[in-house]
Design a protein around this motif. Sequence first.
Motif, PDB file in Angstrom:
ATOM      1  N   ALA B 358     -42.305   5.658 -26.188  1.00 50.49           N
ATOM      2  CA  ALA B 358     -43.733   5.984 -26.159  1.00 50.49           C
ATOM      3  C   ALA B 358     -44.577   4.740 -26.415  1.00 50.49           C
ATOM      4  O   ALA B 358     -45.690   4.608 -25.898  1.00 50.49           O
ATOM      5  CB  ALA B 358     -44.040   7.057 -27.195  1.00 50.49           C
ATOM      6  N   LEU B 359     -44.055   3.818 -27.201  1.00 45.94           N
ATOM      7  CA  LEU B 359     -44.811   2.608 -27.528  1.00 45.94           C
ATOM      8  C   LEU B 359     -44.724   1.563 -26.409  1.00 45.94           C
ATOM      9  O   LEU B 359     -45.555   0.648 -26.356  1.00 45.94           O
ATOM     10  CB  LEU B 359     -44.281   1.991 -28.830  1.00 45.94           C
ATOM     11  N   GLY B 360     -43.725   1.708 -25.564  1.00 48.88           N
ATOM     12  CA  GLY B 360     -43.598   0.811 -24.427  1.00 48.88           C
ATOM     13  C   GLY B 360     -43.541  -0.665 -24.811  1.00 48.88           C
ATOM     14  O   GLY B 360     -44.039  -1.532 -24.088  1.00 48.88           O
ATOM     15  N   GLY B 361     -42.969  -0.954 -25.962  1.00 52.80           N
ATOM     16  CA  GLY B 361     -42.811  -2.347 -26.380  1.00 52.80           C
ATOM     17  C   GLY B 361     -44.090  -3.010 -26.874  1.00 52.80           C
ATOM     18  O   GLY B 361     -44.120  -4.212 -27.155  1.00 52.80           O
ATOM     19  N   ASN B 362     -45.159  -2.219 -27.012  1.00 51.99           N
ATOM     20  CA  ASN B 362     -46.451  -2.815 -27.398  1.00 51.99           C
ATOM     21  C   ASN B 362     -46.623  -3.032 -28.893  1.00 51.99           C
ATOM     22  O   ASN B 362     -47.529  -3.768 -29.300  1.00 51.99           O
ATOM     23  CB  ASN B 362     -47.605  -1.939 -26.899  1.00 51.99           C
ATOM     24  N   VAL B 363     -45.824  -2.354 -29.703  1.00 46.04           N
ATOM     25  CA  VAL B 363     -46.008  -2.476 -31.150  1.00 46.04           C
ATOM     26  C   VAL B 363     -44.663  -2.832 -31.800  1.00 46.04           C
ATOM     27  O   VAL B 363     -44.054  -2.000 -32.472  1.00 46.04           O
ATOM     28  CB  VAL B 363     -46.579  -1.175 -31.755  1.00 46.04           C
ATOM     29  N   PRO B 364     -44.215  -4.072 -31.607  1.00 43.89           N
ATOM     30  CA  PRO B 364     -42.898  -4.427 -32.142  1.00 43.89           C
ATOM     31  C   PRO B 364     -42.820  -4.307 -33.656  1.00 43.89           C
ATOM     32  O   PRO B 364     -41.746  -4.121 -34.214  1.00 43.89           O
ATOM     33  CB  PRO B 364     -42.719  -5.887 -31.696  1.00 43.89           C
ATOM     34  N   GLU B 365     -43.970  -4.379 -34.326  1.00 44.72           N
ATOM     35  CA  GLU B 365     -43.954  -4.320 -35.793  1.00 44.72           C
ATOM     36  C   GLU B 365     -43.883  -2.884 -36.327  1.00 44.72           C
ATOM     37  O   GLU B 365     -43.857  -2.676 -37.543  1.00 44.72           O
ATOM     38  CB  GLU B 365     -45.181  -5.048 -36.364  1.00 44.72           C
ATOM     39  N   ALA B 366     -43.865  -1.909 -35.440  1.00 44.26           N
ATOM     40  CA  ALA B 366     -43.911  -0.507 -35.887  1.00 44.26           C
ATOM     41  C   ALA B 366     -42.741  -0.172 -36.809  1.00 44.26           C
ATOM     42  O   ALA B 366     -41.603  -0.544 -36.551  1.00 44.26           O
ATOM     43  CB  ALA B 366     -43.897   0.422 -34.678  1.00 44.26           C
ATOM     44  N   LYS B 367     -43.063   0.541 -37.908  1.00 46.01           N
ATOM     45  CA  LYS B 367     -42.021   1.046 -38.797  1.00 46.01           C
ATOM     46  C   LYS B 367     -41.879   2.533 -38.548  1.00 46.01           C
ATOM     47  O   LYS B 367     -42.861   3.279 -38.585  1.00 46.01           O
ATOM     48  CB  LYS B 367     -42.412   0.813 -40.258  1.00 46.01           C
ATOM     49  N   ILE B 368     -40.643   2.948 -38.314  1.00 47.60           N
ATOM     50  CA  ILE B 368     -40.388   4.326 -37.907  1.00 47.60           C
ATOM     51  C   ILE B 368     -39.305   4.893 -38.803  1.00 47.60           C
ATOM     52  O   ILE B 368     -38.282   4.252 -38.994  1.00 47.60           O
ATOM     53  CB  ILE B 368     -39.893   4.355 -36.440  1.00 47.60           C
TER      54      ILE B 368
END
Lengths: 454, 460
Positions: B358-368
Amino acid sequence: MADILRERERQVYRKGDLQPFQLDCEKQSAAGSVSQRACVFCGSRVVLYPIADALHIVHGPIGCASYTWDIRGALSSGPELHRLSFSTDLQEMDVVQGGEKKLYAGLCELIDAHQPKAAFVYATCIVGVIGDDVEAVCKRVSLEKGIPVLPVHSEGFKGTKKDGYRAACDALLKLVGTGSPEGITPHSINILGDFNLAGETWMIRDYYKRMGVEVVSCITGDGRVDEIRRAHGAALNVVQCSGSMTHLAKQLEEKYGTPFIRVSYFGVEDMSKSLYDVARHFKDKEMMKRTQAMVREELERLMPQLADYKRALTGKRAAIYVGGAFKAFSLVAALRHLGMTTVMVGSQTGNKDDYEQLRELCDEGTIIADDSNPLELSSFLEEKDVDVFIGGVKERPIAYKLGIGFCDHNHERKEALAGFEGMLNFAREVYSSVMSPVWRLTPRRRGSNLEVVK
Amino acid sequence: MLLRHTTDEVLERTSLTINPAKTCQPVGAMYAALGLHNCLPHSHGSQGCCSYHRSALTKHYKEPVMAATSSFTEGASVFGGQANLLQAITTIFTLYNPDVIAVHTTCLSETIGDDLVQIIAKAVAEGKVPEGKHVIHASTPSYQGSHVTGFSNMAKALVTYFADPEAAKSKQITLMPGWVEPSDMRELKNLAARLGVEVTLYPDTSDVLDTPHTGKHEFYPKGGATVEQIKASGGSLAAIGMGPSASQAALEALQSKCGVPGTLLELPIGLQATDRFIDTLRTLAGVEVPQSITDERGRLLDVISDMHQYLHGKRVAIFGDPDQLVSLVEFLNLLDMKPVYIVTGTPTPQFETRIQTALGGNVPEAKIKAGLQADMYLLHQWIKQESVDLLIGNTYGKYIARDEDIPFIRHGFPILDRVGHSYFPSVGYAGAMRLLEKILGAFMDRQDRDAPEERFELTM
């Protein structure tokens, strides 16, 4: 549909019925009924929850913690630890292998992180079945961490909410007596059974202060562990919400010889009587004079404001369905004070004496019901053409669907309803709901005693 | 500071959930069962469970919620709950007369090992279930999964008990909406109707938990999918399941039991997910998308383009149920925002993969994080370490929002302190428009509140 289940026939009574009054109560709900009752855990949790500097950890699967996370508007003047939700969140493997290790680790982690004054560990249904030795874990952690760690035996299936109150009182009993009563004055009390909903304990505390009575501890509204530990030093226990706290008061009397009296802070008469009863207990003329002056002052301020509401509400009909019956006594009186008649009254957990007292209080024709359900309640509300229903969260939408006003006298009250100020808030709430123009648009009232909107 | 007890540092926790971002299975099963017409949900366990679930749903919907309970006692916990359930079935049919009793289990009845299949068979054999009436069940142990799992299990039970493999083949398409609001279910049916596609949607809580004022307390409101409809769904041309966590099990059951080909989609929340939903319906049914829907999409796109400069790079923390989160994250990403913290208490296979897609590589810093210890305490700790511009989640987010002074949008279950979720959908283009309006409103209110006098803007 509105039939009363045959088994329940004896749990509903209409005053004036010919047969001698004998209401069945304190019995298990029939399996399959849509009861408004809760469980043992619920009883323990609501009673202990307001102790704000203690850790409250729910030992079980996640639900029991989720549903009771900050469930009650019990205010704290200091710490807010009680408003967090801690759960051992038991998983399938824990059910198989036991949850003791998890509980031990969780308690240690939390006590290290938050330095609480005590910890309460609530055992839920499943803990009772898988046989965790909660007692032993608590003892061990208590020794290691140097604070009281108290098991609360609140497995949901082990009775009703009342048994949960009892389990909570048993846990509290272990705390009382562990602190020093030094410096407590002779005219001192514990406030039992007020939970500081919407700040009610603060108001009550202030009345006692003005009378010259020292409040040693509030159990449990705005409660603090250290205060409860020295509660045995008080000269008198003043018990409200007798359903939940009489057990504790009796135990304290037995163990420490502290007498107790029952009071109610709801409604003008009961509020005044409560303060006078306390003053009378201490046999101090000056205190009695101060109390009389205070009550006079409060009433002088209150009565003119109540008069307007009374004018509007006179002749209106009320129905009451609450958890404990004791509250219902005060509500009947408070409503009468506003010129209103109680036409139906019931509770989830009343006992024989409670219902006998209710019968004496109520007018002819009043319906008295134990452990009622939504079907019955709706049919009573319609039959009696009620103007306001006083109950809790599950009752509210039923009243509204029927086009009837509602006042929450349970956990979700937004305004203090206790004390003299509380009586005014109560009158205002009842008035604002009964007289709301929305009912003019609803089918039930269209064309009746309210003005019809063309 | 209500959450003053939350530490900045993320301490390793091994055995605790603090401030959960989930609740237990039975409430989900109860919600799903309410989406069946003339059905009384039944909680096979202690009285408290039923009471808590009814209260939770009532607080969220401001509606009466009816459900019965086996009222377990000490005896039941030792000897099993069979006697209680048999008694309950008799009581319920005598007193409340539903078409269906939908039983779900609890941690207690699961642990003591009650065999629901056997108990229900016994009830039928003993004539306790009147002709034409049904007792169904779902196994919903509270120590597995979460409320979403419970919903999924009851949705599946509707298929396994009712869907008829012999049902007449029809052009109708079955929609399984997952755990969404009554407003969403209504909107999905509306969209299908506008496309000219005949659908059956279940569970369907519209007209059950959003009922109009009639002056009556309807014990069984008029809404809910009927048993007949679910039976007939066995002959559907196709089925669409929305959200793997809540709908995959039911979808697969319908496929294997009745041979109805199923398509699994993410929840149609946001522009792209709605596109996929509309396109799937269009393709399966062989219909044209009407101009009114194309226009609705166009209006959504128009608002996004009008306001995009307010959205760029905004950091968002979001928590809730997995299916909701995946679609919301995709929409936020489309809006050029950065969902940086994503938390669900529901253990979810493939959650991180779905979110990354869903993020398509746009938010590499995302914590999930999903599952154990993925709770709001952790989310708060992340926020304390580096704050966000917006928080999205259920009402329990308000503590964090207040303490950290972050704009907050309520979405998910439960919402205890606002209305609207029952009435305004978040699915479809209209739903996306509403979400966008709320997001913009939150940012602009904040800008107005914080702007120094000289920079206080009239036109935004």
